[in-house]
Each structure stands twice: as structure tokens, then as C-alpha cells.
Write an enzyme that holds these catalytic residues in place. Sequence first.
Site, PDB file in Angstrom:
ATOM      1  N   LYS A 233     -17.611  -2.455  -0.095  1.00 11.48           N
ATOM      2  CA  LYS A 233     -17.361  -3.678  -0.607  1.00 11.48           C
ATOM      3  C   LYS A 233     -16.068  -4.427  -0.111  1.00 11.48           C
ATOM      4  O   LYS A 233     -14.903  -3.857   0.037  1.00 11.48           O
ATOM      5  CB  LYS A 233     -16.954  -3.610  -2.318  1.00 11.48           C
ATOM      6  CG  LYS A 233     -17.020  -4.995  -3.152  1.00 11.48           C
ATOM      7  CD  LYS A 233     -15.836  -5.660  -2.909  1.00 11.48           C
ATOM      8  CE  LYS A 233     -15.668  -6.667  -3.725  1.00 11.48           C
ATOM      9  NZ  LYS A 233     -14.486  -7.532  -3.507  1.00 11.48           N
ATOM     10  N   GLY A 288      -6.120   1.129  -3.616  1.00 11.47           N
ATOM     11  CA  GLY A 288      -5.920  -0.201  -4.335  1.00 11.47           C
ATOM     12  C   GLY A 288      -4.699   0.171  -5.580  1.00 11.47           C
ATOM     13  O   GLY A 288      -4.143   1.248  -5.363  1.00 11.47           O
ATOM     14  N   SER A 289      -4.559  -0.532  -6.505  1.00 11.76           N
ATOM     15  CA  SER A 289      -3.595  -0.287  -7.396  1.00 11.76           C
ATOM     16  C   SER A 289      -3.910   0.779  -8.549  1.00 11.76           C
ATOM     17  O   SER A 289      -5.099   1.124  -8.559  1.00 11.76           O
ATOM     18  CB  SER A 289      -3.166  -1.541  -8.556  1.00 11.76           C
ATOM     19  OG  SER A 289      -4.356  -1.797  -9.252  1.00 11.76           O
ATOM     20  N   GLU A 310      -6.541   6.455  -3.341  1.00 15.13           N
ATOM     21  CA  GLU A 310      -5.224   6.037  -2.669  1.00 15.13           C
ATOM     22  C   GLU A 310      -4.703   5.094  -3.376  1.00 15.13           C
ATOM     23  O   GLU A 310      -4.903   3.873  -3.026  1.00 15.13           O
ATOM     24  CB  GLU A 310      -5.152   6.018  -1.157  1.00 15.13           C
ATOM     25  CG  GLU A 310      -3.998   5.985  -0.413  1.00 15.13           C
ATOM     26  CD  GLU A 310      -3.329   4.898  -0.483  1.00 15.13           C
ATOM     27  OE1 GLU A 310      -2.330   4.389  -1.101  1.00 15.13           O
ATOM     28  OE2 GLU A 310      -3.796   4.336   0.761  1.00 15.13           O
ATOM     29  N   CYS A 344       1.343   0.445   0.743  1.00 13.13           N
ATOM     30  CA  CYS A 344       1.580   1.341  -0.252  1.00 13.13           C
ATOM     31  C   CYS A 344       2.421   2.235  -0.168  1.00 13.13           C
ATOM     32  O   CYS A 344       2.925   3.058  -0.902  1.00 13.13           O
ATOM     33  CB  CYS A 344       0.121   1.983  -0.775  1.00 13.13           C
ATOM     34  SG  CYS A 344      -0.660   2.585   0.690  1.00 13.13           S
TER      35      CYS A 344
END
Length: 537
Positions: A233, A288-289, A310, A344
Site C-alpha cells: 500500500k 509508522g506511528s 517499526e 523515526c
Amino acid sequence: MLRVCIAQSARSLTRSPATRLAARFPAAIPRSLAPSRIISTQQHRMASNKAAPLKLKNPSLWIEKGGFVNGKWTAGANDGTFEVINPGNGQVLGTLPEMTVEDTKEAVKVAHEALKSWRKTTETERAAILNKIFQIMTENSEDLAQIITAENGKPLADARGEVTYGASYFTWFAGEAVRNYGDVIPSAVKGVQNMTLKQPIGVCAISECCFPNAMVTRKLAAALAAGNTVVMKAPAETPYSVLAIAEICRQAGVPDGVVNVVLTQKHTPDVGKELCENPLIHKLSFTGSTRVGKILMKQASGTLKKLSFELGGNAPFIVFEDADLDKAVNGVIACKFRQSGQTCVCANRILVHDAVFDKFSQKLADAVRKFKVGEGVKDGITHGPLIHEAAVNKVQQHVDDAVSKGAKVVVGGKKLDVPGYFFEPTVLADVQSCAIDNEETFGPLAALYRFKTEEEAVEMANNTEVGLAGYFFTENIARLYRVAAALEVGMVGANTGVISQAAIPFGGIKESGFGREGSKYGLQDWTNIKLIAVGGL
């Protein structure tokens, strides 16, 4: 004074010798997509040559017609379009079709069918294709960097580095693929021989953000090396880099249906839910978050998928009184301000010993004042924009909150009133308890805290629910080993602000997620271990 410079705004590759493998792979399944919405490669290239907003040497890498399913470019249901914005000037870079949950299901079915053949290839065959992908990425590195800068905003020098880093995962996992060893295990039962072998998990879903190229390749290379098929995606902010990688995979001879890409902006929650709940998908890898990671983990629990997450970080960066301050400043520049703080693993809280605090803060401020901020394609630009307006607003909120609680603005501190999404590179001194303590800023804000003892610094560093990366500078060898062991993170940079390489295990602990990407451990998260016990011996 901070200098601000804002600008307004084919070679065709042949397919790999590995294409001889393509004959071994039948088309995945008859496609239900409307024929009028399937774009041939030739038509796609013609469209790209006419319409690509970037002047690429290889126009085939600029994809405008849709996602990639079963070796074809497709708009799918074509449920409207979404705009991709160049964050360096706020202008529309391009539009892409909205694909839907039904399109995602189709991509998953295609990947499931392609798995039947792809998983039977030898590791040597897969390694040859991965090396071909590396070769094509290297040959087209400048075009790939141009695409990254256009949709992500980072300076071209950074984008070129990302492409080199991203490509390295294909050559790394080409080597790991042929060393994906099993074991012979001594048996407690006479006449029985125990063996293990490693097999593909199956269809894997990939979703990522932050680094448009390297975070895709870090996952994709390992997935393909292990014999899995993939549905990706693409992030709505930076889809063109993902589509370019899909095209490179096609050129390298990856069989139809093995790599698939779906596009959407408005259907992102529903497509994510489908990837989590679809029973044909057996692994989900997400970057992502932490907030979104928790949602995806709940959604994936119904099918007990294998997960690799992650997630968010809040990295401490400790400067001890015995540190080489010039090296520490360079470490902060490399770590905190890389991609304008949008990584990150970048430092979120910079903890500086009281004895060197004033000297260090001044040195850092002097370095930051030399930054040249602007649109990444311009010569001399050192730092680009943030990805969107919401990111700019979050940095401003963190600055305002810290200042209201006693912090002092040394450099920067405000949005830039120019086209695009820019925030001044900022240094705050004497930061007290504030939102930055527990929230990832994800922007060019260096927040400096004071400490007096090693024990206090370690306690401050670990006082967070996440644990991705941590950094510290010291010239004391005993302290180096003590602090490295004491930090509650998955990765430590000791006397360096740069840790990312294909050879290292990338990942965190606590609410920063689980699983490792890259390194000799990276292939394990993409395989199942099977025991074979042979009796009657």
C-alpha cells in the site's frame, strides 16, 4: 542569520536475463478489472513521455496511470483521484487514481496465485533477480533521487544517499538468500533425525512512510529473497517512488503477480483493515506511528498474522561532560536534522551535561544558523520542507508548549511564511517537562535538556514508553559500555549520529514495535521454520 532560499516552482532498460524465469510463471488469475482500465507498459511509457513533470533520463520510472497488479498498471475501480503535493512549493505534483478495497482484494488474490510458482524458485534464482534490481536502481539512481525530492522535498544530496542506501538492501538480501540455512538437530530418540528448513510465509502486506525509497526496499528485498509475494500500500504522500520501484522490479524480471501496489488516499483506513483481516495474507510489515500500529495489531489479531512493526521513537541523545563537543555537534546535525527531523530514529530529546551545556548549545546554534533551507532541487540547499502542513503545525505546537514552560529559543522557532511546508531549524535551550518528553516531534527541533549525573541521564533517556534508538557521546570507554547496555532501545549510536546500514538489525523495543529489518537477522522475519523429523533410521 538563518538563510532561507525558497524556489518556485531515456534511456529504456531491457529486461534482465532472469526473464527466462518468466516463462515458468503463468499469469496469476483472470483479472476482473475492466479492460479499459488496464494500461500496457508501452502505453504507459508514451503517457509518461508526454506528461511527466520531471525531466527523467528514463521516463518509464514516472508512473501516472495507477497501481500495479499482476504485472499491469491499473486504475482499478478508479474511484476518483487524489493529488500528490510537492512539499517544497505547495504545488500539485500529480494526480493518481483512488483504488478501493475491492482492488486490494484483487491484488491479494493475484499475489496468492503467483506464490504457488514463486516460492518454488531456488534461492540462487531469486538472488539473481535481486542483484538485477540493484543494478537497475544504480543505473537509474539520479532519476530515483529526483522523484524522491519532488514528492518528499528532501535535498537532492540526501535523496541520492537514500537511493544508494535503498539499493543496498537488494544486493544484501541477494547474499542472504543463498545463506538461508536450516539446521540438523541432535535427537533424543534413537533412529530419528531432526532437521529444520526455512520456507516463505506466503503473501505479505507492506506499508511504510518517511523514506519513500529505502523503507520500501528494506522490506521488499527481504520478502522477495525469502520467496514471498507482496502487496504494497503506497503512502499517498509519496507514491511515485513506490511505483518506480515496482517498474524496476518488472524490468528486472520479477514475475507478474509477485509484486503488487495499490494506491489510495481516502480509502486508506479501509484498505489497511483489509490487509490486516484478509486471510490470504500471512504477514504484515508496517512502518509508522505507534498509534496506527496498535490499530493494525488489533485488526490483524483475528487471523493471527505474523507482524513486523517499526513504530514511533523518542530517541535520547546524551552529551556527557567528557564528550568531544565538536563531534557531538556533528552527531546532532546528522541525527536530529537529517530530512529536517523527519526520521523515526532522529534525536527527540538532547540531554547535555550541565558542565558543558552552554558551550555545547552555542556550538550547535552556530552550526544550525549556517543551514540553507529551501526547495530540495536548488543548489546549496541543506534542509528541505516537512511533508505537509500538519507536520509544520505540530512542530510549532511543541515549540510553543516548551517555551510556555520555560524553554528559551536560541535559533529559529517559527513557521516560514513562504510557499511549501517549511519550519525554521530550531534549537531550544533549558527545556523543562513538556510535550516533547513523550511525543515525537518529527521536525527540525532540537530540544536541549540539562542533567548532572550519568544515572540521571540514563533515567531521563529511558523515561518513555517507546524504545527505538538512542545516542550518546563520551570519551570514557567504561562509560561507553555501561550506557550502551543501560539504554532501553533497540539500537544505540555511541559517538555517532548515523546508524542505518543494510548490515545492521533495524528495529526497536517497548512501544516502538518488534521484529528486525536488514542484517543477517532480517530474513528470519520473512520465513517460517519447519521441523522435519525422519524416523526409521
